[in-house]
Motif scaffolding. Structure first.
Motif, short mmCIF file in Angstrom:
data_model
loop_
_atom_site.label_atom_id
_atom_site.label_comp_id
_atom_site.label_asym_id
_atom_site.label_seq_id
_atom_site.Cartn_x
_atom_site.Cartn_y
_atom_site.Cartn_z
N ALA A 231 0.84 -1.21 0.00
CA ALA A 231 0.00 0.00 0.00
C ALA A 231 0.87 1.25 0.00
CB ALA A 231 -0.93 -0.01 1.22
N THR A 232 1.93 1.25 0.81
CA THR A 232 2.81 2.40 0.89
C THR A 232 3.51 2.66 -0.44
OG1 THR A 232 3.16 1.93 3.24
CG2 THR A 232 4.74 3.41 2.19
N ALA A 233 4.03 1.59 -1.06
CA ALA A 233 4.73 1.75 -2.34
C ALA A 233 3.78 2.19 -3.44
CB ALA A 233 5.44 0.45 -2.72
N GLY A 234 2.55 1.72 -3.40
CA GLY A 234 1.56 2.14 -4.40
C GLY A 234 1.20 3.60 -4.24
N ASP A 235 0.97 3.98 -3.00
CA ASP A 235 0.61 5.37 -2.69
C ASP A 235 1.70 6.33 -3.13
OD1 ASP A 235 -1.17 7.26 -1.38
OD2 ASP A 235 0.34 7.41 0.19
N ALA A 236 2.95 5.89 -3.06
CA ALA A 236 4.07 6.73 -3.49
C ALA A 236 4.01 7.03 -4.98
CB ALA A 236 5.40 6.07 -3.13
N GLY A 237 3.23 6.29 -5.73
CA GLY A 237 3.05 6.53 -7.16
C GLY A 237 2.11 7.70 -7.43
N ALA A 239 -1.43 10.14 -7.48
CA ALA A 239 -2.83 10.02 -7.89
C ALA A 239 -3.00 9.18 -9.15
CB ALA A 239 -3.43 11.41 -8.09
N LEU A 240 -2.06 9.28 -10.09
CA LEU A 240 -2.19 8.47 -11.31
C LEU A 240 -2.17 6.98 -10.96
CD1 LEU A 240 -2.32 8.23 -14.42
CD2 LEU A 240 0.19 8.15 -14.40
N ALA A 241 -1.20 6.59 -10.12
CA ALA A 241 -1.10 5.17 -9.74
C ALA A 241 -2.38 4.72 -9.05
CB ALA A 241 0.11 4.96 -8.83
N ILE A 242 -2.89 5.52 -8.12
CA ILE A 242 -4.10 5.13 -7.40
C ILE A 242 -5.29 5.07 -8.36
CG2 ILE A 242 -5.69 5.82 -5.55
CD1 ILE A 242 -2.95 4.57 -4.69
N SER A 243 -5.29 5.98 -9.34
CA SER A 243 -6.37 5.98 -10.33
C SER A 243 -6.35 4.71 -11.17
CB SER A 243 -6.25 7.20 -11.24
OG SER A 243 -7.12 7.11 -12.34
N LEU A 244 -5.14 4.19 -11.44
CA LEU A 244 -5.03 3.00 -12.29
C LEU A 244 -5.06 1.71 -11.47
CD1 LEU A 244 -2.36 4.19 -14.91
CD2 LEU A 244 -4.88 4.24 -15.05
N ALA A 245 -5.08 1.83 -10.14
CA ALA A 245 -5.10 0.63 -9.29
C ALA A 245 -6.39 -0.14 -9.49
CB ALA A 245 -4.96 1.03 -7.82
N SER B 8 -11.58 0.20 -9.76
CA SER B 8 -11.47 0.88 -8.48
C SER B 8 -12.49 1.99 -8.44
CB SER B 8 -10.07 1.45 -8.32
OG SER B 8 -9.14 0.43 -8.28
N PHE B 9 -12.66 2.63 -9.55
CA PHE B 9 -13.62 3.71 -9.64
C PHE B 9 -14.95 3.14 -10.11
CE2 PHE B 9 -9.64 5.83 -9.71
CZ PHE B 9 -9.87 7.04 -9.10
N ASP B 214 5.55 3.42 -14.48
CA ASP B 214 5.84 3.52 -13.05
C ASP B 214 4.60 3.19 -12.23
OD1 ASP B 214 7.47 4.43 -10.67
OD2 ASP B 214 5.78 5.83 -10.56
N ALA B 215 3.46 3.74 -12.68
CA ALA B 215 2.21 3.52 -11.94
C ALA B 215 1.83 2.04 -11.91
CB ALA B 215 1.09 4.36 -12.54
N ARG B 218 3.82 -0.09 -9.68
CA ARG B 218 3.49 0.06 -8.25
C ARG B 218 2.16 -0.55 -7.85
NH1 ARG B 218 6.65 3.44 -5.38
NH2 ARG B 218 8.32 4.44 -6.57
N VAL B 219 1.18 -0.47 -8.72
CA VAL B 219 -0.16 -0.93 -8.32
C VAL B 219 -0.56 -2.27 -8.93
CG1 VAL B 219 -0.98 1.40 -7.81
CG2 VAL B 219 -1.34 0.43 -10.10
N SER B 308 -1.84 4.93 3.81
CA SER B 308 -1.86 4.77 2.35
C SER B 308 -3.16 4.12 1.90
CB SER B 308 -0.67 3.94 1.89
OG SER B 308 0.54 4.63 2.14
N GLU B 339 -3.16 13.91 -15.86
CA GLU B 339 -2.21 12.86 -15.47
C GLU B 339 -1.86 12.98 -13.99
OE1 GLU B 339 1.91 13.40 -16.75
OE2 GLU B 339 1.87 11.31 -17.46
N ASN B 340 -1.63 14.20 -13.55
CA ASN B 340 -1.19 14.39 -12.16
C ASN B 340 -2.24 13.98 -11.14
OD1 ASN B 340 1.40 15.22 -12.61
ND2 ASN B 340 0.85 17.40 -12.81
N GLY B 342 -4.69 11.73 -11.91
CA GLY B 342 -5.34 10.48 -12.32
C GLY B 342 -6.71 10.74 -12.92
#
Lengths: 348, 348
Positions: A231-237, A239-245, B8-9, B214-215, B218-219, B308, B339-340, B342
């Motif tokens: 979770a921590t490593a993902g969060d470090a990515g 908003a884009l990373a969280i959006s694509l999670a 997720s969304f 990168d995203a 991570r996710v 996170s 992008e920034n 997400g």
């Protein structure tokens, strides 16, 4: 107790079948700590017609229980004195932090009662018990039921139905390995604790404290730490990373939602097994990292992990059953066999 | 494409609303590789009345598609020649391993067509494109839809509806940063690829190849590696551990059931971002290990991971929308803003 109550096995099917050890006589039960586990236990015991009384530090909890007709007090000495007079089995249902204080009170006010506990780790409790010379009347247990909820308001009937009820058979294991007869008093307490689990509808799963703590470190405590790290490593990515999670992140970090204090209450009382299992996970990830950096692939870990998950998915739909009579014949061997295959015991 | 299609969304809500970019004109589409993604795309495009034809290496796939009335061939040169004659957008829907070969064939037979791809990593594809001097007519995409299934038989209608459709806007980002005008031909291809995603009902999410890779490292990619490691360490606990495994192990290792070859097709083509994210996870677990060994707690990681996960759970229910006209005004700035955070873009 563990909040990891989602059954891997088809516990509900087992629960609806006849409960093999349910004929065992259940003594009166004195519950210390009327939270989710202790309080739910009182509900089920009352429903089963078992004499049951409880102690809790907090007045509101005791009042709430009394309002529902439960027998409860905030007077620890009184509860334990009554336990001693009634030959009750004492269940320590408090957090690990106050287990030592409970044992001291038991030593003072209930010097002969059988004792068990429902803490999520077993070695740390056994050490407190051994430090007080009380091991011969103690059999640790881990009812693997619960939720993220806590307190009397979270208590429910049927919480333990079909759930694993781990029985720490340390003393039988030690005496058996040394070729010595297991003390009769311990056998009585073992029967009482097994009877309690059976009366609640649980599956009796024998494991020494050490094997139990190693197992839960590997399948619960370290998976929680891994979820925190992912979770921590993902969060470090960002908003884009969280959006694509999607699914892998959602499920892989689900238990990172668990309260840090609760997860730490496990890890802090199970440090050696957690360190061992954590080192395993770190070693696997580091090997994958090295292979990926040097060879451009991490196929070795992928194949190992895939096979491991396949074995998990291929586990039997119900636990194998080992029948035994406490203290008779090859009964310790039956406990060990059950432990080795993750099986349950039927006591007759 | 990714198998991580659990949204997720609330993509379904977005999908059932009006699709803001759906008015964009979709050119004829030539799909190279009629597997789950390419084949499902053909189904949706036919349903939408878009001219669409496909190539696949395997005769049975082409026959199965033809039996359903689809326009398909095993003759790559013929398909590409037709694409060139029709001004089609070419979609590379093959595994990464043959992307280079597809590009070579496109260079030979379809020297002016716009090109996109649906591979799960974007940097590796962009490098192959750049190595052939084709970047000005290429816009990478990553439709984040799919399943563990593969092949024509797994194709379905509606696969992309409401799913993220990542648009790699590398060239606009580079030219914009250098203060240079983005080539007109690239703008046309960008519009075509956006139109394709919109026609399939997807949410258009701009990201440079580097940020995307990168995203997803991570996710998705590293969460898969972590699941393999946790599964392996749990399995090492033997039958007792597996018997006691409950929700945290089940969910935390779920994606360890994914085929090692598929996960490696991501990791092997995304090594640098995967190494970076993997190093993060290893560093977090190692710090937790050191804290637990020296202080008896791992509370720092637990608190970080918990926060996170809370941030992940608190993400907005739908992606913020940025409106732009391709090539006009602050449109590159809008892409970067989206992008920034997400977010998705709406092209009008």
């Amino acid at each position: 107790m563990s909040i990891d109550n989602s059954p891997s096995f088809d516990n509900s099917a087992a629960a609806s079948a006849a409960r093999p050890s349910a004929h065992l006589p259940v003594p009166p039960v004195c519950v210390l700590g009327m939270g989710l586990i202790g309080g739910s236990m009182m509900r089920d015991l009352r429903a089963a017609g078992v004499e049951c009384f409880g102690w809790n530090r907090s007045e509101p909890t005791v009042e709430a229980a009394r309002a529902e007709g439960f027998d409860a007090t905030t007077d620890l000495a009184a509860a334990l004195t009554r336990a001693e007079e009634n030959g009750a089995l004492i269940v320590i249902g408090t957090p690990m932090t106050v287990v030592g204080r409970m044992l001291d009170a038991i030593a003072e006010h209930a010097p002969t009662c059988g004792i068990t506990d429902v803490v999520s780790v077993k070695g740390a409790v056994a050490e407190e018990v051994a430090a007080r010379g009380m091991s011969e009347r103690f059999v640790g247990a881990h009812p693997m039921a619960g939720s993220a909820q806590a307190g009397w308001d979270a208590t429910v009937e049927g919480l333990f139905d079909g759930a694993p009820w781990v029985l720490a058979y340390d003393l039988a294991d030690e005496y058996g390995a040394a070729g010595k007869a297991v003390p009769g008093r311990w056998l009585e307490v073992f029967a009482q604790v097994a009877a309690l689990g059976a009366a609640l509808g649980s599956q009796l799963i024998p494991a020494t404290s050490a094997r139990h703590d190693d197992a839960v470190a590997r399948v619960s405590h370290v998976p929680h730490l891994a979820a925190y790290a992912v979770a921590t490593a993902g969060d470090a990515g960002g908003a884009l990373a969280i959006s694509l999670a999607a699914g892998s992140f959602r499920d892989g970090t689900r238990v990172a939602a668990a309260a840090p204090e609760m997860v730490m209450s496990w890890c802090e009382n199970n440090t050696t097994p957690v360190l061992t299992a954590l080192d395993d996970v770190i070693a696997h990830l580091t090997a994958a990292r090295e292979q990926l950096a040097s060879s451009g692939t991490a196929i070795d870990l992928a194949q190992m992990g895939h096979r491991s998950r396949e074995r998990y998915e291929a586990r039997p739909a119900s636990r194998p059953v080992f029948r035994l009579r406490i203290g008779e014949g090859q009964w310790i061997q039956q406990l060990r066999l059950a432990e080795n295959v993750g099986g349950q015991v039927e006591i007759f």
